[in-house]
Design a protein around this motif. Structure first.
Motif, mmCIF file in Angstrom:
data_model
loop_
_atom_site.group_PDB
_atom_site.id
_atom_site.type_symbol
_atom_site.label_atom_id
_atom_site.label_comp_id
_atom_site.label_asym_id
_atom_site.label_seq_id
_atom_site.Cartn_x
_atom_site.Cartn_y
_atom_site.Cartn_z
ATOM 1 N N UNK A 1 35.100 36.273 46.698
ATOM 2 C CA UNK A 1 35.481 37.421 45.866
ATOM 3 C C UNK A 1 35.956 38.560 46.760
ATOM 4 N N UNK A 2 35.334 38.650 47.910
ATOM 5 C CA UNK A 2 35.707 39.692 48.855
ATOM 6 C C UNK A 2 37.184 39.545 49.260
ATOM 7 N N UNK A 3 37.588 38.295 49.525
ATOM 8 C CA UNK A 3 38.995 38.057 49.884
ATOM 9 C C UNK A 3 39.922 38.479 48.741
ATOM 10 N N UNK A 4 39.501 38.178 47.514
ATOM 11 C CA UNK A 4 40.315 38.543 46.349
ATOM 12 C C UNK A 4 40.444 40.058 46.269
ATOM 13 N N UNK A 5 39.299 40.740 46.377
ATOM 14 C CA UNK A 5 39.315 42.197 46.261
ATOM 15 C C UNK A 5 40.158 42.812 47.371
ATOM 16 N N UNK A 6 39.978 42.316 48.572
ATOM 17 C CA UNK A 6 40.773 42.838 49.702
ATOM 18 C C UNK A 6 42.267 42.675 49.426
ATOM 19 N N UNK A 7 42.640 41.503 48.941
ATOM 20 C CA UNK A 7 44.057 41.225 48.717
ATOM 21 C C UNK A 7 44.643 42.172 47.675
ATOM 22 N N UNK A 8 43.908 42.346 46.561
ATOM 23 C CA UNK A 8 44.448 43.218 45.516
ATOM 24 C C UNK A 8 44.373 44.689 45.898
ATOM 25 N N UNK A 9 43.287 45.077 46.578
ATOM 26 C CA UNK A 9 43.212 46.468 47.037
ATOM 27 C C UNK A 9 44.423 46.789 47.919
ATOM 28 N N UNK B 1 53.064 47.329 34.439
ATOM 29 C CA UNK B 1 53.671 47.285 35.770
ATOM 30 C C UNK B 1 52.736 46.612 36.769
ATOM 31 N N UNK B 2 51.437 46.891 36.649
ATOM 32 C CA UNK B 2 50.480 46.348 37.614
ATOM 33 C C UNK B 2 50.431 44.829 37.539
ATOM 34 N N UNK B 3 50.437 44.283 36.328
ATOM 35 C CA UNK B 3 50.404 42.822 36.192
ATOM 36 C C UNK B 3 51.724 42.225 36.680
ATOM 37 N N UNK B 4 52.844 42.857 36.255
ATOM 38 C CA UNK B 4 54.154 42.319 36.624
ATOM 39 C C UNK B 4 54.379 42.374 38.128
ATOM 40 N N UNK B 5 53.838 43.395 38.774
ATOM 41 C CA UNK B 5 54.013 43.553 40.209
ATOM 42 C C UNK B 5 52.975 42.772 41.003
ATOM 43 N N UNK B 6 52.102 42.069 40.289
ATOM 44 C CA UNK B 6 51.064 41.259 40.946
ATOM 45 C C UNK B 6 50.121 42.109 41.800
ATOM 46 N N UNK B 7 49.828 43.332 41.266
ATOM 47 C CA UNK B 7 48.822 44.136 41.975
ATOM 48 C C UNK B 7 47.520 44.159 41.188
ATOM 49 N N UNK B 8 47.514 43.515 40.040
ATOM 50 C CA UNK B 8 46.281 43.254 39.287
ATOM 51 C C UNK B 8 46.520 41.962 38.508
ATOM 52 N N UNK C 1 47.317 45.242 47.896
ATOM 53 C CA UNK C 1 48.533 45.228 47.089
ATOM 54 C C UNK C 1 48.686 46.528 46.310
ATOM 55 N N UNK C 2 47.554 47.021 45.781
ATOM 56 C CA UNK C 2 47.577 48.296 45.042
ATOM 57 C C UNK C 2 48.044 49.416 45.967
ATOM 58 N N UNK C 3 47.466 49.436 47.156
ATOM 59 C CA UNK C 3 47.821 50.503 48.095
ATOM 60 C C UNK C 3 49.279 50.412 48.519
#
Lengths: 494, 493
Positions: B23-31, B165-172, B33-35
């Motif tokens: 889960x940590x890897x998932x969170x890191x990846x999306x965090x 936008x977040x879903x389409x941009x693959x940031x969530x 991407x968000x940034x």
């Protein structure tokens, strides 16, 4: 009964027409739409939930207990209970109204038409008058502004924000300040019987908006004014009196009564204009979309009906017919639910029923007990004498143990010490005596000491008989049975 | 292995369970991407620390065998949902700095199901808008661009524009949206994702900043139908804190999901064919009808006669409720307060609300105040309530002829920022196909159907009977399998 109350104007008589909107705080531990407490006197803002403070996203959820109380009240006022009702929003801005709207019921109130019977004269059933109830609806109270906490800011206390109120709207059926006073007292009495409002006007649990207009007798209704938030029976009556004569003055001097909201100034005993119809808010009422309509089932109505106590009118009639009480006694004993409860506990404790005990017990409560409580500055709920002790005292009188005089003496001691009458009689030897030998001996002494008066009596001065009774009783320290004393004195003097 | 951020809700949940990643890897990846996607302005608040904390709990839960339904899945939360300890503004300046002490039921349900929170998603101010341009924190920019080479920034739609936008941009992988008159469906269509508005009352409104109480409904937005089913299951449920919430068990939408819609009757309402709608919309609609027929559904032409009154009805009822719901933003208790040098309470109200609300919110408060005012109430609000009942009756009757309805989601593809922002009526027309189902409280979903000539996504809407989310999801799945929509916005941000 037609009221004869008239305002005497310079140009003739005027009739006053009065309608009252009474705001009664519903007795409930929690607010109308939130779980916050409703207790009086808490620190400011100590009883405020997120809903009461109208935080973003908060939603009202109706408190069942408040619905029950409104329905029970409606039933007690013989009113139409609306099994389908709905809440509306009344929109206006003020700092003590966090939501920016009050949730109320304009279009579909929970209770419809009912009535209250008032007695203008407690001693006279024929002075009864019926005042119509237009409706009762539930609504939220607002918070309170505090203007004296800071030199340039007002503070807001939201403890009352969201507290449930019943607005009980009368028809314009009252015609004098006295009728309005009797109406409010009667309404208060019924609410307290039902237990739906504590009726405490000093704490703001009950207050009235007073609608007044005047007209020539027989003519159509005049333009009314509404005096807001009057919080005692005395002030309500004073506001009506002032407002009626003010309106007569206006009309007689050629003016027109302006439809407006006024306030009552208790210090100067006058009403003053607050805002006119033109300045009135447009409240933009509409159904509150956060709340579903309230639908009452038959089971719910049965539950409400089943929990209603005997009400003051029914009780009064029962006291008159079953207990043989006078209209006045019945009226006095039933006006306040606490008095009626005390009286009924007293009756139960006597173990007797019907007029046999009713009259004696009611007379004792009204004259002796009330007199004493008045003197001591106490109320029936803080009485130092319990109903059970009262019953014991009445029993001692009934069986001849105590004379009326002795009973009063014993009662005084009861009030002072809280002891039971039996104990007092035993310990202090206050029993009445019917011992003829002892009384005859005392009488002999009295007659011997007053030989001259005896001669006068025997020569026709009948009035002296009382003197001999008094002397005998005095010598016996009040403990002689008066009937026996009378008999023996008559024999001795004949 | 493809990037974790290319995975949707189900793929992350299952991959995490299977031990493919932590889960940590998932969170890191999306965090990360968000940034990296701040250029989209999709988030108004980022909460990477909360996403990480939830991930840590998920990893521990996996180790101890206590997995929850959404353990390991980080989500974006629309800023309309109150989030404890995290600023919640409904993208309005009037709530700037407001940090709730409570969670909305819906976001709280997701967190309780093990999900993490990536941040709060930008939106139209108080959900009033169809382009995200009314946000007090600037518009969200769609990850999509036209294929004509012009780089005009496009709207992701609204009001759930940041969510889309977040879903389409693959940031969530998945987000919450809310839909009052199309605010989930229209943005989903604009960015080529899936979003469902459930039956009114399925999701609690507690803690959701109110726009129009009788219409507001939360729902998920995600990459596909199954992800929506998973999320909706976690979001929905009876809530005693919302009197309008439905006291019904939550169906197992995911487990029951089936693309077998043979024998289902799918209605095509003739009133949804309206003048001025681009030919391409009709084209994807016809294509969608063909796919449904291919899936074994029976296509029936139906009529919803009061459809053309839906938009005006909506634009009376929604502003009326909004004008009252927004009265609480008065500067007294929370959020922004503006004190003019002179004057008292009224002047404070005026200054606070003038500074705190944007133009569209003010417009709707004015409209709502007008339609509720003495003398106009019967002509507008009351009349609108009656028409609303007729619109609901249209649907009741149509269910005798069909089980579901298939319509376009929006009358156009995404438009450029600024293109309609000076024309409220043109903007309101975006909701013309979405609003009827809102007024009737019915479940409705937008699914991606294809691209227009400029390479922008178009969506179709599936409307179902009250409480028949399953039917809507099933038809959506059958549709999705045939549409095979794989287009995605090229990362330019």
């Amino acid at each position: 009964m037609v009221s004869s109350y008239r305002v005497q104007g310079a140009t003739g008589e005027w009739e006053v027409v009065i309608g009252l909107e009474v705001h009664a705080q519903v007795t409930s531990r929690a607010k109308l739409f939130s779980g916050a407490s409703t207790e009086f006197g808490a620190e400011p803002n100590a009883q405020v939930s997120l809903v009461d403070a109208a935080m973003p996203g908060m939603l009202p959820v109706p408190n069942r207990e408040c619905i029950v109380q409104a329905v029970r009240t409606g039933m007690a006022l013989q009113a139409q209970i609306n099994t389908w009702s709905r809440f509306d929003r009344k929109n206006y801005f003020y700092a003590d109204l966090p939501q920016g709207y009050q949730i109320s019921q304009l279009y579909h109130p929970i209770v419809g038409e009912g009535l209250i019977e008032i007695l203008l004269d407690d001693k006279d059933e024929s002075s009864a008058k019926q005042v119509g109830i237009e409706r009762i609806h539930l609504e939220q109270d607002a918070g309170k502004m505090l203007h004296d906490q800071h030199p340039s800011f007002s503070y807001v206390d939201l403890n009352r924000s969201g507290v449930a109120l019943m607005e009980i709207v009368s028809k314009p059926d009252m015609r004098s300040p006295e009728e309005a006073g009797a109406y409010v007292r009667k309404l208060r009495s019924i609410l307290r019987y039902v237990g739906s409002c504590d009726g405490n006007m000093e704490q703001g649990s009950m207050r009235a908006d007073v609608n007044v207009s005047v007209r020539r007798p027989g003519e159509p209704l005049g333009t009314r004014t509404e005096t807001k938030n009057v919080n005692s029976v005395r002030f309500i009556m004073a506001a009506i009196e002032y407002e009626a004569s003010r309106q007569v003055d206006v009309l007689e001097s050629g003016g027109k009564v302006v439809q407006e909201t006024r306030l009552f100034d208790p210090d100067r005993v006058e009403t003053r204009s607050l805002r006119s119809k033109e300045e009135a808010h447009d409240y933009r009422y509409f159904p509150d979309p956060d709340l579903l309509p309230i639908q009452l089932s038959d089971a719910f109505l049965d539950e409400c009906r089943g929990s209603l106590p005997e009400l003051p009118d029914a009780k009064r009639h029962r006291y008159e017919t079953e207990l043989g009480l006078s209209a006045y006694n019945a009226s006095v004993l039933t006006a306040e639910v606490e008095t009626a409860r005390w009286f009924e506990r007293l009756l139960t404790a006597t173990g007797k029923a019907g007029p046999e005990i009713g009259r004696a017990a009611s007379n004792w409560v009204i004259s002796d007990l009330f007199g004493a409580l008045n003197r001591l500055g106490k109320t029936i709920t803080t009485s130092p004498v319990s109903p059970e002790q009262g019953a014991e005292l009445l029993a001692l009188v009934a069986d001849g143990t105590l004379s009326g005089t002795l009973a009063k003496q014993v009662f005084e001691i009861m009030l002072e010490t809280g002891e039971g009458p039996g104990t007092i009689v035993e310990e202090r030897g206050l029993k009445q005596t019917s011992d003829t030998d002892a009384i005859e001996a005392v009488i002999a002494g009295v007659l011997e000491a007053n030989a001259e008066k005896v001669a006068q009596y025997r020569s026709g001065k009948d009035k002296l008989f009382g003197f001999f009774v008094g002397q005998t009783m005095k010598a016996m320290q009040g403990k002689a049975n008066p009937a026996v004393v009378n008999d023996l004195l008559k024999k001795a003097l004949s | 292995m493809s990037a974790i951020t290319d995975l949707g809700v189900k793929a992350i949940r299952d991959g995490f369970r299977n031990g493919d990643f932590s889960a940590r890897e998932v969170a890191d990846a999306f965090n990360a991407a968000v940034a990296a996607a701040r250029g989209l302005n999709a988030f108004v608040v980022e909460t990477p620390e909360l996403a990480l904390a939830a991930a840590e709990r998920a990893d521990e839960a996996r180790a101890s065998g206590n997995l929850k339904p959404l353990s390991g899945v980080p989500l974006g939360i629309k800023d309309l949902f109150a989030t404890k300890g995290v600023q919640t503004t409904a993208s309005s300046r009037i709530l700037e700095g407001f940090t709730p002490t409570y969670d909305s039921t819906v976001s709280g349900n997701l967190l309780a199901a093990g999900a993490g929170m990536l941040g709060k998603l930008n939106m139209d101010e108080f959900a009033m808008g169809s382009s995200n341009e009314t946000s007090g924190f600037g518009p969200v920019i769609s990850p999509w661009r036209r294929s004509d080479g012009g780089n005009a920034p496009l709207t992701p739609g609204g009001s759930s524009g940041g969510s889309a936008a977040a879903v389409a941009a693959r940031i969530a992988p998945g987000v919450t949206g809310t839909d009052t008159g199309g605010s989930i469906r229209q943005p989903a269509a604009f960015v080529g994702i899936t979003g469902i508005k459930p039956t009114y009352g399925r999701c609690s409104r507690y803690g959701m900043v109110a726009f129009a109480s009788s219409l507001d409904q939360a729902g998920p937005m995600a990459r596909d139908v199954r992800d929506c089913a998973i999320m909706l299951e976690a979001m929905a449920g009876f809530d005693p804190k919302d009197s309008t919430s439905l006291d019904l068990p939550v169906p197992q939408w995911e487990a029951n999901l089936s693309a077998d819609i043979r024998g289902k009757r799918i209605g095509i309402p003739r009133e949804y064919r309206i003048e001025g709608v681009p030919e391409e919309i009709d084209r994807v609609w016809e294509q969608g009808i063909a796919w449904m027929r291919d899936a074994g559904a029976e296509i029936v032409e139906v009529s919803l006669p009061h459809t053309r009154y839906a938009l005006p009805t909506y634009y009376i009822i929604a502003p009326a409720e909004a004008s009252s719901n927004l009265a609480r933003y008065d500067g007294v208790r929370y959020g922004r307060r503006k004190m003019p040098g002179q004057g008292g309470l009224t002047e404070m109200y005026e200054a606070t609300r003038a500074a705190g609300f944007g133009a569209e919110v003010k417009r709707r408060i004015m409209i709502g105040t007008y339609v509720l005012s003495a003398g106009f109430y019967d002509a507008y609000f009351n009349q609108a309530q009656k028409v609303r009942a007729l619109i609901a009756r249209d649907f009741e009757r149509v269910w005798e002829e069909c089980d579901l309805l298939l319509t376009p989601t929006a009358p156009s593809a995404a438009f450029a920022l600024g293109e309609k922002s000076n024309d409220p009526i043109a903007m309101y027309l975006n909701d013309v196909f979405a609003v009827p189902a809102s007024l009737a409280g019915l479940p409705a979903m937008s699914v991606p159907a294809g691209l227009d000539k400029q390479g922008l996504p178009l969506g179709l809407q599936i409307i179902g009977r009250a409480l028949d989310e399953q039917g809507v999801l099933d038809a959506g799945l059958a549709f999705e399998q045939r549409a095979g929509f794989t287009a995605r916005a090229e990362a330019w941000w």
